[in-house]
Scaffold this active site. Structure first.
Site, PDB file in Angstrom:
ATOM      1  N   SER A   7       0.851  -1.186   0.000  1.00 24.18           N
ATOM      2  CA  SER A   7       0.000   0.000   0.000  1.00 24.18           C
ATOM      3  C   SER A   7       0.886   1.234   0.000  1.00 24.18           C
ATOM      4  CB  SER A   7      -0.887   0.007   1.254  1.00 24.18           C
ATOM      5  OG  SER A   7      -1.547   1.247   1.421  1.00 24.18           O
ATOM      6  N   TYR A  15      -1.774  -0.736  10.607  1.00 25.14           N
ATOM      7  CA  TYR A  15      -1.953  -1.079   9.193  1.00 25.14           C
ATOM      8  C   TYR A  15      -0.690  -0.756   8.403  1.00 25.14           C
ATOM      9  CZ  TYR A  15      -3.760  -0.975   4.426  1.00 25.14           C
ATOM     10  OH  TYR A  15      -3.941  -1.192   3.068  1.00 25.14           O
TER      11      TYR A  15
END
Length: 253
Positions: free
Chosen positions: A150, A163
């Site tokens: 990501s 995350y």
């Protein structure tokens, strides 16, 4: 429209490709695009009904796909998925570690179960995928890992600490794997920005969820954009390794 139209010009034709997290979002888009380009797709996710429907869509468009319920938190599920691919098609060309969750929140809320889910799925799930496919790739003498990270694996912001930590780790593990892989295996990291998927459903903090949904609805790119990036990496000649692709909407900072 038949999937057969594009296969003759693609470096993807006849490759056997496993995709985890295949039932929606980026995984679903990648499955459809790669099948269109002639790949044999092995679908894994927890939602069997969605997998069955996706496999049926691919087959109805002259593609080829099989599926199995797969929870990436369970190492044996990933081993079974690799076995299914090898037994059905006699090889495995690409393993796309795509399954992920994003239940982000401020650290002060101590949502420890959410932290554990991100570690178990986003990080350990990738490691379990590597553990399942790497021996097969070594035995064959070829293979390609495509691991979904990501933009949060490049830069963190408030509420995304855990995350981001899992996505930074995916990049680190992938780079280490690339260096260990030698000249026969390929390793690609795909780092998407905000994508128009249902990722907000896993966010347990309502304020954060609503804010993310608003940003998604304003800025997000379609999953197809990420699927095309994945296809680009896969279709390169065997001696070309696309190490990382960062892809985001032009409006995303």
């Amino acid at each position: 429209m038949s999937f057969e139209k594009n296969v003759t010009v693609s470096g993807i034709k006849d490759k056997v490709i496993i995709i985890t997290g295949a039932s929606s979002g980026i995984g679903e888009a990648a499955a459809l695009l790669l099948a269109e380009r002639g790949a044999k797709i092995v679908l894994g996710a927890r939602g069997v009904d969605r997998l069955e429907a996706l496999a049926e869509r691919i087959v109805n468009r002259c593609g080829e796909a099989i599926y199995a319920r797969t929870d990436v938190q369970q190492r044996e599920d990933l081993s079974s998925l690799v076995t299914l691919a090898a037994e059905r098609y006699g090889k495995l060309d690409v393993f796309i570690n795509n399954a992920g969750v994003m239940p982000i929140s401020p650290l002060d809320e101590l949502r420890i179960e959410d932290w554990e889910a991100m570690i178990d799925i986003n990080l350990k799930g990738v490691l379990y995928g590597i553990a399942a496919a790497l021996p097969v790739f070594r035995k064959q003498g070829f293979g390609h890992f495509v691991n979904t990270s990501s933009t949060a694996g490049h830069k963190t912001v408030p509420n995304q600490s855990v995350y981001s930590g899992t996505k930074f780790a995916v990049r680190a593990i992938s780079e280490g794997l690339r260096q260990e892989a030698g000249d026969q295996l390929r390793v690609t990291v795909i780092s998407p920005g905000i994508v128009r998927t249902n990722f907000t459903e896993s966010v347990t903090n309502k304020e954060v969820r609503d804010r993310l949904a608003a940003i998604r609805d304003e800025l997000a790119m379609p999953p197809d954009a990420v699927a095309r990036a994945i296809a680009f990496a896969i279709e390169q000649p065997a001696d070309i390794d696309v190490n990382e692709i960062v892809i985001r909407p032009t409006a995303q900072v």
